[in-house]
Design a protein around this motif. Structure first.
Motif, PDB file in Angstrom:
ATOM      1  N   CYS A 123     -19.073  26.797  -0.850  1.00  0.00           N
ATOM      2  CA  CYS A 123     -19.213  25.597  -0.013  1.00  0.00           C
ATOM      3  C   CYS A 123     -20.602  25.623   0.625  1.00  0.00           C
ATOM      4  CB  CYS A 123     -18.195  25.590   1.122  1.00  0.00           C
ATOM      5  SG  CYS A 123     -16.498  25.805   0.643  1.00  0.00           S
ATOM      6  N   GLU A 178     -23.407  22.863   2.935  1.00  0.00           N
ATOM      7  CA  GLU A 178     -23.822  21.576   3.468  1.00  0.00           C
ATOM      8  C   GLU A 178     -25.326  21.516   3.259  1.00  0.00           C
ATOM      9  OE1 GLU A 178     -23.152  19.195   7.539  1.00  0.00           O
ATOM     10  OE2 GLU A 178     -21.749  20.837   7.180  1.00  0.00           O
ATOM     11  N   GLN A 179     -25.789  20.593   2.393  1.00  0.00           N
ATOM     12  CA  GLN A 179     -27.197  20.517   2.042  1.00  0.00           C
ATOM     13  C   GLN A 179     -27.662  19.073   1.995  1.00  0.00           C
ATOM     14  OE1 GLN A 179     -28.486  23.577  -1.073  1.00  0.00           O
ATOM     15  NE2 GLN A 179     -26.410  23.042  -1.721  1.00  0.00           N
ATOM     16  N   ARG A 224     -25.171  16.356   2.466  1.00  0.00           N
ATOM     17  CA  ARG A 224     -24.032  16.327   1.539  1.00  0.00           C
ATOM     18  C   ARG A 224     -23.228  17.614   1.670  1.00  0.00           C
ATOM     19  NH1 ARG A 224     -24.380  11.991  -1.587  1.00  0.00           N
ATOM     20  NH2 ARG A 224     -22.799  12.629  -3.073  1.00  0.00           N
ATOM     21  N   GLU A 255     -21.299  20.144  -0.508  1.00  0.00           N
ATOM     22  CA  GLU A 255     -21.238  20.579  -1.905  1.00  0.00           C
ATOM     23  C   GLU A 255     -20.196  21.688  -1.991  1.00  0.00           C
ATOM     24  OE1 GLU A 255     -23.269  19.133  -4.156  1.00  0.00           O
ATOM     25  OE2 GLU A 255     -24.630  18.114  -2.770  1.00  0.00           O
ATOM     26  N   SER A 289     -17.712  23.930  -4.860  1.00  0.00           N
ATOM     27  CA  SER A 289     -17.396  24.195  -6.260  1.00  0.00           C
ATOM     28  C   SER A 289     -16.337  25.288  -6.368  1.00  0.00           C
ATOM     29  CB  SER A 289     -18.639  24.587  -7.052  1.00  0.00           C
ATOM     30  OG  SER A 289     -19.112  25.852  -6.646  1.00  0.00           O
ATOM     31  N   GLY A 322     -19.467   9.882  -3.466  1.00  0.00           N
ATOM     32  CA  GLY A 322     -19.658  11.245  -3.941  1.00  0.00           C
ATOM     33  C   GLY A 322     -19.721  11.365  -5.443  1.00  0.00           C
ATOM     34  N   SER A 353     -16.660  20.721  -9.485  1.00  0.00           N
ATOM     35  CA  SER A 353     -17.560  20.554  -8.351  1.00  0.00           C
ATOM     36  C   SER A 353     -17.437  19.158  -7.768  1.00  0.00           C
ATOM     37  CB  SER A 353     -19.014  20.837  -8.761  1.00  0.00           C
ATOM     38  OG  SER A 353     -19.414  19.958  -9.773  1.00  0.00           O
ATOM     39  N   SER A 372     -19.384  16.685  -4.646  1.00  0.00           N
ATOM     40  CA  SER A 372     -20.479  16.479  -3.706  1.00  0.00           C
ATOM     41  C   SER A 372     -20.187  15.203  -2.944  1.00  0.00           C
ATOM     42  CB  SER A 372     -21.808  16.349  -4.480  1.00  0.00           C
ATOM     43  OG  SER A 372     -22.854  16.009  -3.602  1.00  0.00           O
TER      44      SER A 372
END
Length: 142
Positions: free
Chosen positions: A75, A77-78, A81, A83, A85, A121, A136, A138
């Protein structure tokens, strides 16, 4: 062990704890080792619920096809967003054949994919026979 409903888990501990618990619980039931890299992230209730439901569907597939020895949850947070997977080292599948298979059997993932798309997303599943599967998602934060 008794598990609280998702909303209570999120309020008490956050999405990271809920996802970690989900993957570790599946690992105990099926017998795979869960590798978790999921620092605390807070993305809002709607985004967190959608991310959780998406990963829950992925974990359910791993339980149905239990040849994975390891499962990795990541996990992040970038750039505004969330993200997330879920990757396994199980038997995988031929994604091209699965795409042409009877869609009625995949309504759960289709429904999730549509919800993720409507939330702005991206949702993807990548798999190769003998090499496992990566799911995944996003989602925009906020």
């Amino acid at each position: 062990k008794t598990y609280m409903p998702l909303i209570l888990t999120q309020q008490a501990s956050g999405l990271s704890a809920a996802l970690t618990d989900l993957v570790e619980q599946a690992g105990h039931k099926v017998g795979f080792t869960a590798h978790v890299d999921c620092p605390s992230v807070r993305s809002g209730e709607t985004v967190e619920t959608l991310a959780y439901r998406t990963l829950r569907a992925g974990a359910a597939n791993i339980r149905k096809h239990p040849r994975a020895r390891n499962v990795w949850l990541v996990c992040r947070e970038q750039l505004g967003r969330l993200e997330v997977s879920l990757r396994d080292d199980g038997i995988g599948f031929d994604a091209e054949t699965a795409a042409t298979f009877d869609r009625r059997l995949h309504l759960g993932l289709d429904s999730i994919s549509e919800r993720v798309r409507l939330a702005g997303g991206r949702f993807a599943i990548h798999s190769t026979p003998g090499e496992g599967t990566i799911l995944s998602v996003s989602l925009p934060v906020g």
